[in-house]
Design a protein around this motif. Structure first.
Motif, PDB file in Angstrom:
ATOM      1  N   SER A   1      81.598  53.061  24.454  1.00 30.73           N
ATOM      2  CA  SER A   1      80.952  51.746  24.408  1.00 30.73           C
ATOM      3  C   SER A   1      80.293  51.502  23.061  1.00 30.73           C
ATOM      4  O   SER A   1      80.310  50.386  22.534  1.00 30.73           O
ATOM      5  N   ASN A   2      79.712  52.550  22.496  1.00 31.50           N
ATOM      6  CA  ASN A   2      79.016  52.442  21.227  1.00 31.50           C
ATOM      7  C   ASN A   2      79.959  52.130  20.072  1.00 31.50           C
ATOM      8  O   ASN A   2      79.601  51.394  19.141  1.00 31.50           O
ATOM      9  N   LEU A   3      81.180  52.673  20.125  1.00 27.15           N
ATOM     10  CA  LEU A   3      82.094  52.583  18.977  1.00 27.15           C
ATOM     11  C   LEU A   3      83.211  51.562  19.151  1.00 27.15           C
ATOM     12  O   LEU A   3      83.999  51.357  18.233  1.00 27.15           O
ATOM     13  N   VAL A   4      83.290  50.921  20.309  1.00 30.08           N
ATOM     14  CA  VAL A   4      84.427  50.039  20.551  1.00 30.08           C
ATOM     15  C   VAL A   4      84.486  48.898  19.541  1.00 30.08           C
ATOM     16  O   VAL A   4      85.573  48.476  19.121  1.00 30.08           O
ATOM     17  N   SER A   5      83.343  48.394  19.112  1.00 29.57           N
ATOM     18  CA  SER A   5      83.349  47.282  18.156  1.00 29.57           C
ATOM     19  C   SER A   5      83.870  47.717  16.788  1.00 29.57           C
ATOM     20  O   SER A   5      84.259  46.867  15.971  1.00 29.57           O
ATOM     21  N   ARG A   6      83.901  49.021  16.531  1.00 29.75           N
ATOM     22  CA  ARG A   6      84.419  49.536  15.265  1.00 29.75           C
ATOM     23  C   ARG A   6      85.888  49.931  15.366  1.00 29.75           C
ATOM     24  O   ARG A   6      86.472  50.446  14.412  1.00 29.75           O
ATOM     25  N   GLY A   7      86.483  49.701  16.534  1.00 36.14           N
ATOM     26  CA  GLY A   7      87.903  50.005  16.705  1.00 36.14           C
ATOM     27  C   GLY A   7      88.195  51.484  16.861  1.00 36.14           C
ATOM     28  O   GLY A   7      89.342  51.911  16.696  1.00 36.14           O
TER      29      GLY A   7
END
Length: 332
Positions: free
Chosen positions: A254-260
């Protein structure tokens, strides 16, 4: 934590093991378990080639365990698995990559076109065998010896890989410590600390060290366990760490999903690796995996394709936060 060396860590692990072994010997007459009763179950063979089934030869090895000493030797070659360049141009860093699941994953990653860095404690001969397996697939392999409990080493290990290959796309957290205890009162602070600092701190520290080099499309794959889902009465500490790994996986996803960057875990059932013969008493090793629905443990080559699947953008670009069970059937 004070700085430690791979040799001193192995000595600490053997000290914990020896204390448990002594208790096992004193309790042997009271805790006999029939290896033969489990072995009577006909093993299920559902793969490309028949796999070894219980009873295995009785054996108990000093920690951290050497794959070269196991009988039969774990199978990692996966001869029926044909690569299709799913990981072409990528670089992977695999902790606990010298043997067991780590070796099989390194071999298949190389078969799919990736260069591989192997992090291991001090089983140098096993590590060189893994390096040879990777190079046989036509890819490069660097060996990095050290203790994942040490955050400074984790940073050094990632730097070593970047220096060798110039980039990093896949981190596989797989290093583990496991030593059973029958009673909570027998679980010492040193034992608990060794398990958590290896299995949880090590995963966190490696992920933190790798993150500056991971770009969109990269992935982190953690090795969980069925014990993290169902618990285990004799693996109180290890089961707790595996549950923590599953929660860490989902949270970091969840923490890294925005960074792909995708984060997933594989949760194996019993697998024939150095981990268990360096834990269980010899009589129990003989029947290891017999209670699984398939009546046998997995071989590393049967688990490794799950890591390829999760690592490959062509297969798993929409999968993050998953705990992929590879357990030989419904358990628990």
């Amino acid at each position: 934590m004070a700085r430690s060396t791979p040799t001193s860590t192995s000595e600490q692990q053997r000290s914990i093991q020896q204390a448990v072994d002594a208790k096992d010997q004193r309790k042997a007459s009271a805790r006999k378990k029939s290896a033969a009763s489990g072995a009577k179950k006909k093993a299920v063979q559902a793969g490309a080639r028949p796999q070894p089934a219980p009873p295995q030869p009785k054996q108990h090895h000093a920690k951290p365990g050497r794959e070269s000493e196991l009988s039969p030797r774990p199978r990692y070659e996966a001869p029926a698995y044909h690569g299709s360049r799913k990981l072409a141009g990528m670089a992977a860093l695999i902790t606990g990559g010298d043997s067991g699941i780590g070796r099989a994953v390194a071999t298949l990653f190389a078969r799919e076109g990736a260069d591989v860095g192997i992090v291991y404690l001090d089983s140098h001969d096993d590590a060189r065998d893994t390096q040879a397996a990777v190079e046989k697939e036509g890819r490069q392999c660097v060996l990095i010896a050290g203790d994942v409990r040490d955050p400074a080493f984790c940073t050094v290990a990632v730097g070593h890989l970047i220096k060798a290959f110039g980039h990093l796309e896949i981190l596989v957290n797989n290093a583990a410590f496991q030593e059973h205890t029958d009673a909570l009162e027998d679980l010492t602070d040193a034992h608990w600390d060794m398990t958590f600092r290896t299995n949880v701190y090590g995963y966190f520290q490696m992920a933190r060290a790798a993150l500056p080099y991971l770009k969109s499309g990269a992935s982190i794959i953690n090795t969980g366990s069925e014990t993290g889902l169902f618990g285990s009465p004799a693996l109180l500490d290890c089961s707790a760490t595996k549950g923590a790994i599953h929660a860490f996986t989902r949270s970091l996803a969840s923490n890294l999903v925005s960074r792909g960057i995708r984060v997933n875990a594989v949760a194996p059932g019993p697998v024939w690796t150095p981990l268990n013969p360096a834990d269980k008493p010899a009589d129990e090793v003989a029947s290891f995996g017999a209670n699984n629905p398939m009546g046998r443990p997995a071989q590393p080559e049967e688990v490794a394709p799950a890591y390829v699947f999760l690592a490959a953008p062509s297969c798993a670009s929409y999968i993050s936060g998953a705990i992929l069970p590879v357990m030989g059937g419904p358990t628990g």
